[in-house]
Scaffold this motif. Structure first.
Motif, PDB file in Angstrom:
ATOM      1  N   PRO A  46       0.824  -1.207   0.000  1.00 59.13           N
ATOM      2  CA  PRO A  46       0.000   0.000   0.000  1.00 59.13           C
ATOM      3  C   PRO A  46       0.861   1.262   0.000  1.00 59.13           C
ATOM      4  O   PRO A  46       1.988   1.247   0.504  1.00 59.13           O
ATOM      5  CB  PRO A  46      -0.807  -0.122   1.294  1.00 59.13           C
ATOM      6  CG  PRO A  46      -0.140  -1.147   2.121  1.00 59.13           C
ATOM      7  CD  PRO A  46       0.755  -1.954   1.262  1.00 59.13           C
ATOM      8  N   VAL A  47       0.331   2.339  -0.566  1.00 63.54           N
ATOM      9  CA  VAL A  47       1.055   3.610  -0.627  1.00 63.54           C
ATOM     10  C   VAL A  47       0.629   4.491   0.547  1.00 63.54           C
ATOM     11  O   VAL A  47      -0.558   4.665   0.806  1.00 63.54           O
ATOM     12  CB  VAL A  47       0.745   4.338  -1.962  1.00 63.54           C
ATOM     13  CG1 VAL A  47       1.448   5.692  -1.997  1.00 63.54           C
ATOM     14  CG2 VAL A  47       1.155   3.474  -3.146  1.00 63.54           C
ATOM     15  N   LEU A  48       1.606   5.016   1.244  1.00 61.50           N
ATOM     16  CA  LEU A  48       1.341   5.851   2.413  1.00 61.50           C
ATOM     17  C   LEU A  48       0.572   7.119   2.028  1.00 61.50           C
ATOM     18  O   LEU A  48       0.920   7.778   1.057  1.00 61.50           O
ATOM     19  CB  LEU A  48       2.688   6.255   3.027  1.00 61.50           C
ATOM     20  CG  LEU A  48       2.711   6.633   4.492  1.00 61.50           C
ATOM     21  CD1 LEU A  48       2.494   5.406   5.358  1.00 61.50           C
ATOM     22  CD2 LEU A  48       4.039   7.283   4.836  1.00 61.50           C
ATOM     23  N   ASP A  49      -0.452   7.446   2.799  1.00 57.23           N
ATOM     24  CA  ASP A  49      -1.130   8.733   2.634  1.00 57.23           C
ATOM     25  C   ASP A  49      -0.388   9.743   3.510  1.00 57.23           C
ATOM     26  O   ASP A  49      -0.658   9.878   4.704  1.00 57.23           O
ATOM     27  CB  ASP A  49      -2.602   8.617   3.051  1.00 57.23           C
ATOM     28  CG  ASP A  49      -3.383   9.888   2.730  1.00 57.23           C
ATOM     29  OD1 ASP A  49      -2.770  10.984   2.691  1.00 57.23           O
ATOM     30  OD2 ASP A  49      -4.600   9.777   2.519  1.00 57.23           O
ATOM     31  N   GLU A  50       0.576  10.417   2.903  1.00 56.24           N
ATOM     32  CA  GLU A  50       1.510  11.249   3.668  1.00 56.24           C
ATOM     33  C   GLU A  50       0.791  12.371   4.416  1.00 56.24           C
ATOM     34  O   GLU A  50       1.136  12.673   5.566  1.00 56.24           O
ATOM     35  CB  GLU A  50       2.592  11.790   2.727  1.00 56.24           C
ATOM     36  CG  GLU A  50       3.394  10.647   2.109  1.00 56.24           C
ATOM     37  CD  GLU A  50       4.411  11.093   1.075  1.00 56.24           C
ATOM     38  OE1 GLU A  50       4.321  12.243   0.605  1.00 56.24           O
ATOM     39  OE2 GLU A  50       5.292  10.280   0.737  1.00 56.24           O
ATOM     40  N   ASP A  51      -0.207  12.983   3.794  1.00 56.35           N
ATOM     41  CA  ASP A  51      -0.912  14.089   4.452  1.00 56.35           C
ATOM     42  C   ASP A  51      -1.631  13.617   5.709  1.00 56.35           C
ATOM     43  O   ASP A  51      -1.602  14.289   6.746  1.00 56.35           O
ATOM     44  CB  ASP A  51      -1.932  14.727   3.495  1.00 56.35           C
ATOM     45  CG  ASP A  51      -1.244  15.447   2.348  1.00 56.35           C
ATOM     46  OD1 ASP A  51      -0.026  15.728   2.475  1.00 56.35           O
ATOM     47  OD2 ASP A  51      -1.906  15.709   1.324  1.00 56.35           O
TER      48      ASP A  51
END
Ligand code: ADP
Ligand code: MG
Length: 174
Positions: free
Chosen positions: A57-62
């Motif tokens: 999964p791709v991190l939701d940085e915000d």
């Protein structure tokens, strides 16, 4: 009673260099709060899509930044993550980039179960010092320090050095 100010520390570097090992031990020694950003994202499902190439999964940085903000304002946090360019610069008083020799890192990642492209890309990330350069871009150069992380002696030395730095910081800032 005035609450003592405590510094925020970022531990970063390629997967497998020893961030979690050092971070947890440091937290035990100093009473600072250890936060593993990967675990935090997992627990809160702070993801934004899926990376087909790396099957992760791709991190939701915000959302990660929003989640951490209050704790960072209070101080006394050790953050552990293999990336560093999306955190607000003002959060950290010092940044440590852990570094491990290629063969050593290869063996660690292989015993973690990494194979093929994932294994190669992570070792290459270390060879190209990608995270060090990312840190030097994202933070003032004078707060970014590389730490060798090859053997238990390195771990012990890094612990001592950071504990001393924390003590000095607290004297200077309280
Ligand atoms: P990271 O959190 O950066 O991915 P870990 O802390 O999980 O890295 O460490 C990866 C592996 O390397 C673990 O098996 C750990 O025991 C080992 N390791 C970490 N630091 C050292 C060190 N200084 N010397 C020898 N082995 C280490
Ligand atoms: Mg880790």
């Amino acid at each position: 009673m005035r609450i003592m100010k405590r510094p925020n520390i970022l531990l970063t570097g390629t997967p497998g260099v020893g961030k979690t090992t050092l971070g947890k031990e440091l937290a035990q020694r100093t009473g600072l709060t250890y936060i593993n950003v990967g675990d935090l994202a997992q627990e809160g499902q702070l993801f934004d899509g899926f990376d087909e190439e790396y099957q992760c999964p791709v991190l939701d940085e915000d959302r990660v930044v929003d989640e951490l903000e209050d704790k960072m304002v209070d101080g006394g946090v050790i953050v552990d993550y293999h990336g560093c360019d999306f955190f607000p610069e003002r959060w950290f008083h010092i940044v440590f980039v852990l570094r491990t020799d290629n063969t050593n890192l290869y063996n660690r990642l292989e015993s973690r179960g990494y194979t093929g492209k994932k294994l190669q890309d992570n070792v290459q990330c270390e060879i190209f010092q990608t995270i060090y350069e990312e840190a030097m871009e994202a933070y003032k150069e004078e707060i970014v320090h590389q730490l060798p992380s090859n053997d238990p002696e390195d771990l012990e030395r890094n612990m001592e050095q950071i504990v001393q730095w924390i003590e000095q910081w607290m004297k200077d800032n309280n």
